[in-house]
Write an enzyme that holds these catalytic residues in place. Structure first.
Site, PDB file in Angstrom:
ATOM      1  CG  HIS A 146      -1.911  -1.194   1.370  1.00  0.00           C
ATOM      2  ND1 HIS A 146      -3.292  -0.860   1.060  1.00  0.00           N
ATOM      3  CD2 HIS A 146      -2.476  -2.720   2.053  1.00  0.00           C
ATOM      4  CE1 HIS A 146      -3.781  -2.291   0.835  1.00  0.00           C
ATOM      5  NE2 HIS A 146      -2.833  -3.211   1.509  1.00  0.00           N
ATOM      6  CB  VAL A 186       2.116 -20.003  23.591  1.00  0.00           C
ATOM      7  CG1 VAL A 186       1.820 -19.904  25.633  1.00  0.00           C
ATOM      8  CG2 VAL A 186       3.195 -20.339  22.771  1.00  0.00           C
ATOM      9  CE  LYS A 218      -5.535   0.081   3.678  1.00  0.00           C
ATOM     10  NZ  LYS A 218      -5.289  -0.570   5.163  1.00  0.00           N
ATOM     11  CB  ILE A 259       0.456  -6.564  12.976  1.00  0.00           C
ATOM     12  CG1 ILE A 259       1.140  -5.825  14.039  1.00  0.00           C
ATOM     13  CG2 ILE A 259       0.538  -5.767  11.121  1.00  0.00           C
ATOM     14  CD1 ILE A 259       1.607  -4.404  14.001  1.00  0.00           C
ATOM     15  CB  CYS A 278       1.544 -28.161 -12.006  1.00  0.00           C
ATOM     16  SG  CYS A 278       0.616 -26.980 -12.344  1.00  0.00           S
ATOM     17  CB  CYS A 291      -2.465 -25.146 -14.740  1.00  0.00           C
ATOM     18  SG  CYS A 291      -4.340 -26.425 -15.041  1.00  0.00           S
ATOM     19  CB  CYS A 322      -6.916 -27.763 -13.846  1.00  0.00           C
ATOM     20  SG  CYS A 322      -5.442 -28.972 -13.306  1.00  0.00           S
ATOM     21  CB  CYS A 330       0.364 -30.728 -10.788  1.00  0.00           C
ATOM     22  SG  CYS A 330      -0.824 -29.870 -10.389  1.00  0.00           S
TER      23      CYS A 330
END
Length: 569
Positions: A131, A254, A336, A422, A487, A489, A524, A529
């Site tokens: 951004h 944790v 946004k 964040i 693969c 694609c 696909c 794959c």
């Protein structure tokens, strides 16, 4: 904040069922309301009252139980007794950027994450936009971190060998009458945004981005905007951290902390008890939970859900940059509004939307989200069609009620540093957050010795499809695995799949390999794959085919032998 005035407003809105108190280091809300959205509404009401203190929201909804945290299935003593200088909790882009930054110093770094891989939450579930900071109010910490982080992207991505494109971003407007006003705003944008702002008229706009709707009559163009693969960057940060001496322990959650005399003495996990000098809280939507365990809870996180759609690469011909038509955006002040984003991998992303949720790990995608997102953004790109969607995903953002980042040392506990709240633009800010946290940690440790072996350079996996014909031929001659396509694609070779499993942060799942070298990312979606990737994992890791997982433990893909034969796949 005038607490009496705020209480009066809360009484009017919630009938006297919500109460606010000043704890000295935050404002705490208690009481009961009817829905989760009302819990969030009360928190936002207080945050908007002008207080510089954070909001801790303990309002409850009767009969509404907060979902339990999904825990790893592993339980062992692999980390028992470890005493790192710094324990980083959270393997998202922020946690991994922090770990990498800390390895510039001579110290023992341990990063833990409860998932089976890094970047499985918000860091792989966003649009990958870097951004320029145009929709963040000046004065907020996230504005500062966004602009500093944006400025670091070219250097960081070059060091980590991560594709990054400063494509720019168009904010388009429907009325040509806005043009004089846009011209007047340029000095403001050039002062407050990353990069430079430019006013573009309709004719030039159509030349630069022919796919933008005829509704757009003029635009602001921000050349500081860009795109990156968010999970690719996170993995690169993590690998470089490991290359420089950090350790990453996955499937590690944790459960509690021992705090005595204002210091964390130990951190209990499903893999043993750890005794760190400093704890860094980069746990995303779970940052509030970690802060509470540490006895240092002075903020609250209210999860916010957003859904994106990924379009087939054929849609990429309609967009070169990032664009949005103003006036069709969400009325909420806390999103946004999304946009249409041309990705570094050649796809198009559309979204996201925004919805408050109590669920921190509900990544379900709903038809209504896709429909509303497409309806909204079709005003900017009339070429948009749901027929081009190849998949979609949902992410959860870790928003504070103040809608700002928290990057600071503990207030009640001495040896913790928080990198919390964040949300977007966290991806943009991550390099700057890493620097800021490193500074805070070394200040707490009281020592700073440079790591003489630190190497900022990380080489990415070779991509044969990006090489020249001559380079590819030489590579295949040297290693024939790069000539065997797995693969179609995405044109991913066997060599790339094997490389993904042999890195400094290795992976052994179908989705882990997908995030690293993209088999299954195409039209696909792994139909061709997938079976080859499963076989390669089984062979490389020397495990039975039926133990190969899609991702999380329990996601084994194969359940038995077809027709009683051992010859399958």
């Amino acid at each position: 904040m005038n607490i009496k005035k705020v209480q009066k407003r809360l009484d009017i809105r919630f009938g006297g069922n919500v109460h606010i108190a000043d704890t000295g280091y935050s404002f705490r809300l208690t009481g009961t309301v009817d829905t989760w959205n009302q819990v969030v509404e009360a928190g936002l009401m207080c945050a908007k009252s002008g207080s510089k203190k954070h909001i801790v929201n303990d309002i409850t909804v009767p009969d509404l139980e907060k979902p339990c945290v999904i825990q790893p299935k592993i339980s062992d003593a692999a980390l028992e007794g470890r005493r790192p200088d710094v324990l980083v909790i959270g393997g998202g882009v922020v946690g991994c950027a922090i770990a990498r930054e800390l390895t510039k110093e001579k110290m023992e770094i341990l990063l833990i994450d409860k998932e089976y891989d890094v970047a499985l939450h918000a860091s792989s579930r966003n649009d990958g936009m870097v951004h320029p900071g145009i929709d963040i109010r000046p004065g907020l910490l996230k504005k500062k971190m966004n602009n500093l982080g944006n400025a670091l992207y070219d250097k960081v991505c070059k060091e980590l060998d991560v594709p990054f494109v400063r494509s720019g971003q168009f904010l388009c407007f429907k009325k040509i009458s806005y043009l004089p006003l846009l011209v007047l705003t340029i000095p403001y944008w050039n002062l407050t945004a990353a990069g430079k702002a430019h006013v573009i008229t309709g004719k030039t706009l159509r030349r630069l981005e022919p796919g933008i709707s005829p509704e757009a009559k003029c635009a602001l163009y921000f050349d500081g905007a860009g795109t990156v693969c968010p999970y690719g960057l996170t993995i690169a940060f993590a690998e470089n951290a490991v290359d420089n001496g950090a350790e990453i322990a996955l499937n590690t959650a944790v459960s509690k902390m021992e705090v005595k005399d204002g210091r964390i003495k130990s951190v209990s996990t499903n893999r043993g008890t750890i005794y760190p000098k400093i704890v860094v809280n980069a746990a995303g939507v779970f940052a509030e939970d970690i802060a509470q365990m540490a006895g240092d809870r002075f903020f609250s996180i209210h999860p916010r859900k957003g859904t994106n759609a990924i379009l087939d690469k054929k849609a990429r011909r309609h967009i070169k940059t990032i664009y949005t038509l103003m006036g069709t955006q969400s009325k909420s002040g806390h999103t946004k509004g999304g946009g249409i984003v041309g990705t570094v991998d050649g796809n198009v992303l559309v979204g996201p939307d925004a919805a408050e949720t109590i669920e921190k790990e509900d990544f379900a995608t709903h038809k209504e989200s896709i429909e509303s997102t497409f309806e909204k953004h079709s005003h900017a790109g009339q070429w948009l069609t749901t027929g081009d969607i190849i998949t979609y995903f949902t992410g959860i953002r870790a928003a504070t009620y103040e809608e700002d980042f928290i990057i600071e040392k503990g207030r009640l506990t001495d040896n913790i540093v928080h990198a919390a709240g964040i949300q977007s633009p966290g991806l943009t800010a991550a390099p700057a957050i890493g620097l800021q946290v490193e500074s805070l940690v070394t200040e707490l440790l009281g020592e700073k010795t440079k790591n003489p072996k630190f190497n900022p350079i990380r080489k990415a996996i070779i991509r044969p499809k990006e090489l020249t014909d001559e380079e590819r031929a030489n590579l295949i001659k040297e290693n024939p695995d790069y000539g065997q396509i797995v693969c179609r694609c995405e044109e991913v070779s066997k060599g790339e799949v094997l490389d993904a499993m042999r890195r400094s942060l290795p992976c052994d799942t179908v989705d882990g390999i997908k995030r690293r070298v993209r088999p299954g990312m195409g039209r696909c979606q792994g139909s061709f794959c997938g079976q080859q990737v499963i076989r390669l994992i089984a062979e490389e890791k020397q495990i039975p085919l039926m133990q190969v997982r899609k991702g999380y433990p329990g996601s084994e893909i194969l359940f038995g032998e077809k027709g009683g034969s051992r010859e399958f796949l």
